[in-house]
Design a protein around this motif. Structure first.
Motif, PDB file in Angstrom:
ATOM      1  N   ALA A   1       0.845  -1.191   0.000  1.00 33.48           N
ATOM      2  CA  ALA A   1       0.000   0.000   0.000  1.00 33.48           C
ATOM      3  C   ALA A   1       0.881   1.241   0.000  1.00 33.48           C
ATOM      4  CB  ALA A   1      -0.906   0.001   1.232  1.00 33.48           C
ATOM      5  N   LYS A   2       0.610   2.128  -0.939  1.00 34.27           N
ATOM      6  CA  LYS A   2       1.319   3.404  -0.983  1.00 34.27           C
ATOM      7  C   LYS A   2       0.360   4.465  -0.487  1.00 34.27           C
ATOM      8  CE  LYS A   2       4.032   6.442  -3.761  1.00 34.27           C
ATOM      9  NZ  LYS A   2       5.168   6.438  -4.625  1.00 34.27           N
ATOM     10  N   THR A   3       0.717   5.098   0.615  1.00 33.91           N
ATOM     11  CA  THR A   3      -0.108   6.150   1.201  1.00 33.91           C
ATOM     12  C   THR A   3       0.751   7.392   1.353  1.00 33.91           C
ATOM     13  OG1 THR A   3       0.423   5.379   3.424  1.00 33.91           O
ATOM     14  CG2 THR A   3      -1.608   4.547   2.459  1.00 33.91           C
ATOM     15  N   GLY A   4       0.421   8.415   0.633  1.00 35.44           N
ATOM     16  CA  GLY A   4       1.220   9.637   0.679  1.00 35.44           C
ATOM     17  C   GLY A   4       2.612   9.383   0.139  1.00 35.44           C
ATOM     18  N   PHE A   5       3.619   9.677   0.955  1.00 35.22           N
ATOM     19  CA  PHE A   5       5.008   9.504   0.541  1.00 35.22           C
ATOM     20  C   PHE A   5       5.606   8.182   1.003  1.00 35.22           C
ATOM     21  CE2 PHE A   5       4.412  14.131   0.874  1.00 35.22           C
ATOM     22  CZ  PHE A   5       4.661  14.458  -0.440  1.00 35.22           C
ATOM     23  N   ARG A   6       4.835   7.353   1.676  1.00 30.80           N
ATOM     24  CA  ARG A   6       5.351   6.105   2.232  1.00 30.80           C
ATOM     25  C   ARG A   6       4.722   4.898   1.557  1.00 30.80           C
ATOM     26  NH1 ARG A   6       8.032   6.974   7.374  1.00 30.80           N
ATOM     27  NH2 ARG A   6       7.853   9.172   7.840  1.00 30.80           N
ATOM     28  N   THR A   7       5.507   3.834   1.491  1.00 29.62           N
ATOM     29  CA  THR A   7       5.020   2.564   0.960  1.00 29.62           C
ATOM     30  C   THR A   7       5.243   1.506   2.025  1.00 29.62           C
ATOM     31  OG1 THR A   7       5.604   3.247  -1.283  1.00 29.62           O
ATOM     32  CG2 THR A   7       5.220   0.907  -0.919  1.00 29.62           C
ATOM     33  N   ARG A   8       4.178   0.764   2.337  1.00 30.68           N
ATOM     34  CA  ARG A   8       4.257  -0.276   3.355  1.00 30.68           C
ATOM     35  C   ARG A   8       3.679  -1.569   2.794  1.00 30.68           C
ATOM     36  NH1 ARG A   8       3.545   4.320   6.721  1.00 30.68           N
ATOM     37  NH2 ARG A   8       5.120   4.352   8.334  1.00 30.68           N
ATOM     38  N   ALA A   9       4.053  -2.690   3.422  1.00 32.09           N
ATOM     39  CA  ALA A   9       3.591  -3.996   2.952  1.00 32.09           C
ATOM     40  C   ALA A   9       3.229  -4.883   4.133  1.00 32.09           C
ATOM     41  CB  ALA A   9       4.679  -4.667   2.120  1.00 32.09           C
ATOM     42  N   THR A  10       2.293  -5.813   3.897  1.00 32.61           N
ATOM     43  CA  THR A  10       1.892  -6.785   4.911  1.00 32.61           C
ATOM     44  C   THR A  10       1.553  -8.111   4.237  1.00 32.61           C
ATOM     45  OG1 THR A  10       0.447  -7.227   6.794  1.00 32.61           O
ATOM     46  CG2 THR A  10      -0.575  -6.155   4.898  1.00 32.61           C
ATOM     47  N   LYS A  11       1.718  -9.188   4.984  1.00 30.56           N
ATOM     48  CA  LYS A  11       1.264 -10.514   4.541  1.00 30.56           C
ATOM     49  C   LYS A  11      -0.063 -10.856   5.209  1.00 30.56           C
ATOM     50  CE  LYS A  11       4.996 -12.646   5.799  1.00 30.56           C
ATOM     51  NZ  LYS A  11       5.942 -13.745   6.071  1.00 30.56           N
ATOM     52  N   ASP A  12      -0.515 -10.010   6.136  1.00 27.67           N
ATOM     53  CA  ASP A  12      -1.708 -10.264   6.944  1.00 27.67           C
ATOM     54  C   ASP A  12      -2.947  -9.676   6.273  1.00 27.67           C
ATOM     55  OD1 ASP A  12       0.039 -11.357   8.855  1.00 27.67           O
ATOM     56  OD2 ASP A  12       0.360  -9.397   9.763  1.00 27.67           O
ATOM     57  N   LEU A  13      -3.508 -10.419   5.317  1.00 25.19           N
ATOM     58  CA  LEU A  13      -4.695  -9.961   4.607  1.00 25.19           C
ATOM     59  C   LEU A  13      -5.950 -10.252   5.418  1.00 25.19           C
ATOM     60  CD1 LEU A  13      -3.845 -11.204   1.024  1.00 25.19           C
ATOM     61  CD2 LEU A  13      -3.685  -8.885   1.905  1.00 25.19           C
ATOM     62  N   PRO A  14      -7.029  -9.462   5.221  1.00 21.12           N
ATOM     63  CA  PRO A  14      -8.295  -9.773   5.881  1.00 21.12           C
ATOM     64  C   PRO A  14      -8.752 -11.184   5.507  1.00 21.12           C
ATOM     65  CG  PRO A  14      -8.387  -7.601   4.894  1.00 21.12           C
ATOM     66  CD  PRO A  14      -7.114  -8.251   4.424  1.00 21.12           C
ATOM     67  N   LEU A  15      -9.447 -11.852   6.419  1.00 27.95           N
ATOM     68  CA  LEU A  15      -9.872 -13.232   6.194  1.00 27.95           C
ATOM     69  C   LEU A  15     -10.766 -13.391   4.970  1.00 27.95           C
ATOM     70  CD1 LEU A  15     -10.604 -14.331   9.860  1.00 27.95           C
ATOM     71  CD2 LEU A  15      -8.601 -14.860   8.458  1.00 27.95           C
ATOM     72  N   GLN A  16     -11.589 -12.377   4.683  1.00 26.58           N
ATOM     73  CA  GLN A  16     -12.540 -12.481   3.574  1.00 26.58           C
ATOM     74  C   GLN A  16     -11.861 -12.361   2.217  1.00 26.58           C
ATOM     75  OE1 GLN A  16     -12.582 -10.303   6.034  1.00 26.58           O
ATOM     76  NE2 GLN A  16     -14.556 -10.217   7.027  1.00 26.58           N
ATOM     77  N   ILE A  17     -10.630 -11.846   2.189  1.00 27.27           N
ATOM     78  CA  ILE A  17      -9.952 -11.606   0.915  1.00 27.27           C
ATOM     79  C   ILE A  17      -8.649 -12.374   0.888  1.00 27.27           C
ATOM     80  CG2 ILE A  17      -8.751  -9.894  -0.483  1.00 27.27           C
ATOM     81  CD1 ILE A  17     -10.751  -7.903   0.270  1.00 27.27           C
ATOM     82  N   GLY A  18      -8.516 -13.263  -0.063  1.00 22.19           N
ATOM     83  CA  GLY A  18      -7.251 -13.941  -0.269  1.00 22.19           C
ATOM     84  C   GLY A  18      -6.403 -13.143  -1.239  1.00 22.19           C
ATOM     85  N   SER A  19      -5.126 -13.354  -1.236  1.00 26.29           N
ATOM     86  CA  SER A  19      -4.252 -12.590  -2.116  1.00 26.29           C
ATOM     87  C   SER A  19      -4.518 -12.877  -3.584  1.00 26.29           C
ATOM     88  CB  SER A  19      -2.789 -12.871  -1.782  1.00 26.29           C
ATOM     89  OG  SER A  19      -2.484 -14.232  -2.007  1.00 26.29           O
ATOM     90  N   PHE A  20      -5.074 -14.056  -3.897  1.00 22.19           N
ATOM     91  CA  PHE A  20      -5.350 -14.380  -5.292  1.00 22.19           C
ATOM     92  C   PHE A  20      -6.646 -13.746  -5.788  1.00 22.19           C
ATOM     93  CE2 PHE A  20      -2.493 -17.729  -3.878  1.00 22.19           C
ATOM     94  CZ  PHE A  20      -1.534 -17.662  -4.878  1.00 22.19           C
ATOM     95  N   GLY A  21      -7.531 -13.342  -4.883  1.00 19.38           N
ATOM     96  CA  GLY A  21      -8.781 -12.705  -5.268  1.00 19.38           C
ATOM     97  C   GLY A  21      -8.733 -11.195  -5.207  1.00 19.38           C
ATOM     98  N   PHE A  22      -7.609 -10.644  -4.816  1.00 18.38           N
ATOM     99  CA  PHE A  22      -7.478  -9.206  -4.656  1.00 18.38           C
ATOM    100  C   PHE A  22      -7.114  -8.565  -5.991  1.00 18.38           C
ATOM    101  CE2 PHE A  22      -5.060  -5.382  -3.745  1.00 18.38           C
ATOM    102  CZ  PHE A  22      -5.885  -4.743  -2.840  1.00 18.38           C
ATOM    103  N   ARG A  23      -7.788  -7.488  -6.351  1.00 23.20           N
ATOM    104  CA  ARG A  23      -7.487  -6.756  -7.583  1.00 23.20           C
ATOM    105  C   ARG A  23      -6.604  -5.557  -7.261  1.00 23.20           C
ATOM    106  NH1 ARG A  23     -13.338  -6.326 -10.340  1.00 23.20           N
ATOM    107  NH2 ARG A  23     -13.521  -8.481 -11.001  1.00 23.20           N
ATOM    108  N   ASN A  24      -5.519  -5.417  -7.996  1.00 18.62           N
ATOM    109  CA  ASN A  24      -4.651  -4.259  -7.830  1.00 18.62           C
ATOM    110  C   ASN A  24      -5.406  -3.002  -8.240  1.00 18.62           C
ATOM    111  OD1 ASN A  24      -2.669  -6.075  -7.153  1.00 18.62           O
ATOM    112  ND2 ASN A  24      -1.660  -6.003  -9.113  1.00 18.62           N
TER     113      ASN A  24
END
Length: 72
Positions: free
Chosen positions: A14-37
């Motif tokens: 996620a890029k918010t403002g001037f910072r970019t952060r990352a997580t492996k902890d996705l919400p339970l309802q959304i898997g990484s394969f079902g997420f749209r960029n």
């Protein structure tokens, strides 16, 4: 936000403002394969990253215990 693969692990970036952060902890309802960029309406977390966002279906997704790391 986008999902990327690094060293065989899938990360939400996620890029918010001037910072970019990352997580492996996705919400339970959304898997990484079902997420749209794309761009999402997000509520920032106090310590960085994203606390909530509205998904493609109009549902609010929450990152309750997500561990966000800052990318350089």
């Amino acid at each position: 936000m986008s999902v990327v693969t690094a060293n065989g692990e899938r990360w939400l970036v996620a890029k918010t403002g001037f910072r970019t952060r990352a997580t492996k902890d996705l919400p339970l309802q959304i898997g990484s394969f079902g997420f749209r960029n794309g761009a999402y309406f997000c509520k920032p977390a106090i310590l960085g990253g994203v606390r909530e966002f509205i998904d493609d279906q109009g549902e609010v997704q929450t990152f309750l215990f997500a561990n966000w790391i800052e990318l350089h």
